[in-house]
Enzyme design. Structure first.
Site, short mmCIF file in Angstrom:
data_model
loop_
_atom_site.label_atom_id
_atom_site.label_comp_id
_atom_site.label_asym_id
_atom_site.label_seq_id
_atom_site.Cartn_x
_atom_site.Cartn_y
_atom_site.Cartn_z
N THR A 253 0.81 -1.22 0.00
CA THR A 253 0.00 0.00 0.00
C THR A 253 0.84 1.27 0.00
OG1 THR A 253 -1.76 -1.12 1.19
CG2 THR A 253 -1.75 1.26 1.37
N ASP B 144 1.38 -6.52 -4.56
CA ASP B 144 0.61 -6.56 -3.32
C ASP B 144 1.20 -7.75 -2.57
OD1 ASP B 144 -2.68 -5.97 -2.39
OD2 ASP B 144 -1.53 -7.62 -1.52
N SER C 64 0.14 -9.97 -0.81
CA SER C 64 -0.60 -11.25 -0.87
C SER C 64 0.03 -12.15 -1.92
CB SER C 64 -2.06 -11.01 -1.25
OG SER C 64 -2.60 -10.04 -0.42
N GLN D 130 -3.84 -21.55 19.34
CA GLN D 130 -4.70 -20.53 18.74
C GLN D 130 -4.62 -19.23 19.54
OE1 GLN D 130 -8.70 -22.07 18.13
NE2 GLN D 130 -7.90 -23.96 17.25
N CYS D 131 -4.08 -19.30 20.76
CA CYS D 131 -3.89 -18.08 21.57
C CYS D 131 -2.57 -17.44 21.16
CB CYS D 131 -3.79 -18.41 23.06
SG CYS D 131 -5.26 -19.16 23.72
N1 ASP Z 1 -2.74 -5.69 0.51
C1 ASP Z 1 -1.65 -4.81 0.90
C2 ASP Z 1 -0.36 -5.62 0.87
O1 ASP Z 1 -0.12 -6.39 1.75
C3 ASP Z 1 -1.90 -4.25 2.24
C4 ASP Z 1 -0.81 -3.33 2.73
O2 ASP Z 1 0.14 -3.04 2.09
O3 ASP Z 1 -0.94 -2.89 3.88
O4 ASP Z 1 0.39 -5.48 -0.07
#
Ligand code: ASP
Length: 336
Positions: free
Chosen positions: A13, A58, A60, A272-273
């Site tokens: 981002t 990005d 992801s 999971q904690c």
């Molecule tokens: N979807 C974006 C990423 O991880 C979110 C971010 O940059 O905060 O590239």
């Protein structure tokens, strides 16, 4: 003499711009905005160079290949810079921080990952502050750590977990205190830094392994777990309750896991904690796992517990060695 910092810009981002299909990384934009902003050429700031990867992504879309390239580029430029900043999307930043922390031996200079929740192009962006803080910290302190700087806090990278999809305080280090805080003064807790790494500079690469996750919940399907375990897996991370507990009513669970371990699957237990740690001796519901050879992720974050399996299985085929190393702190990722 001014310190020199290399900025490796992967995307996220921080340097995105609004498009008809949502925010997208935009080539050249971040360097241009930084060059136009006087804060980045202030006399207190270090000299910096930027390497912008193509394409910007990005986070992801982060892969093992990106991790290998980043580490290789740090090693290539190691002698020429005092520290490294990686600009990265927040979604997988904690995974990349873990990955880099494990894969570089002999790292004795700071590597700081940072990014933003709001793009640098926006008036209320957190990008500028994160970037300035990362540059100041990387140039003032010579710490042998891969860290994450976000919202005024410097966290050990392999202890960090993304907790907020929107807010500025996006990362938490549930089981290790912040390494430094940025306020009107920079406050570094140098006693918390990792010790210097005496090894020669070297890179260990990631290779793809078949790793699966299985999260318990009331009503989980043992049949589904059975099917999963019959897939050719190298490792399985169980996400268990509390201090590492699973249901004990159906004993078939343990025979399925035991058979998989006998076939060579590495099975680890991660709670999971987020806070606290796995202790498979506290309850009968955890002890049953230890008895069949499930290993403990102790107080590792889910990201560290995952990436450490990927790392160990990338560098060795020896299941006994992997099982021993998993329980040891390699880079300060666990406390016990
Ligand atoms: N979807 C974006 C990423 O991880 C979110 C971010 O940059 O905060 O590239």
């Amino acid at each position: 003499m001014k310190k020199a910092i290399l900025i490796l810009y992967t995307g996220g981002t921080i340097g995105m711009a609004k498009t008809a299909t949502g925010y997208q990384p935009t080539a050249g934009l971040l360097s241009k905005l930084m060059a136009e902003d006087r804060a980045f050429s202030h006399e207190d700031m270090p000299h910096y160079d930027i390497v912008e990867y193509t394409p910007l992504i990005d986070s992801s879309n982060m892969t093992l290949h990106h991790w290998n390239v980043l580490a290789k580029d740090i090693i290539k430029a190691y002698e020429d810079y005092d520290g490294f900043i990686i600009l990265h999307g927040t979604d997988t930043m904690a995974y990349t921080a873990c990955a880099l922390s494990f894969m570089i031996d002999g790292l004795n200079k700071p590597v700081i990952l940072t990014g933003a929740q709001v793009a640098l192009t926006e008036a209320h962006s957190d990008a500028r502050e994160n970037l300035i803080s990362a540059l100041l910290l990387a140039s003032r302190y010579c710490f042998p750590e891969v860290a994450i700087l976000f919202n005024h806090y410097l966290l050990r990278g392999n202890r960090a977990h993304k907790i907020d999809a929107i807010g500025y305080n996006a990362f938490l280090s549930p089981n290790y205190p912040p390494l430094a805080e940025v306020g009107s003064e920079l406050l570094a807790h140098t006693e918390l830094f990792c010790a210097t790494d005496a090894k020669a500079l070297a890179l260990h690469k990631y290779i793809p392994i078949t790793l699966a996750h299985f999260r318990f919940f009331p009503g989980y399907s043992l049949d589904f777990l059975d099917t999963l375990l019959h897939h050719p897996l190298r490792a399985l991370l169980l996400h268990t309750y509390g201090s590492g507990n699973v249901p004990t009513i159906d004993k078939k669970l343990f025979s399925l896991l035991e058979q998989a371990i006998a076939r060579g699957v590495i099975i680890a237990n991660c709670s999971q904690c987020l806070k606290g740690h796995v202790n498979m001796t506290s309850y009968a519901t955890g002890q049953a796992l230890q008895e069949i050879g499930v290993i403990s992720a102790q107080d590792m974050t889910p990201e560290a517990a995952t990436v450490k399996l990927q790392f160990l299985c990338s560098i060795s085929n020896d299941s006994n060695w992997i099982r021993q190393q998993y329980g040891r702190s390699l880079r300060g990722e666990l406390s016990y």
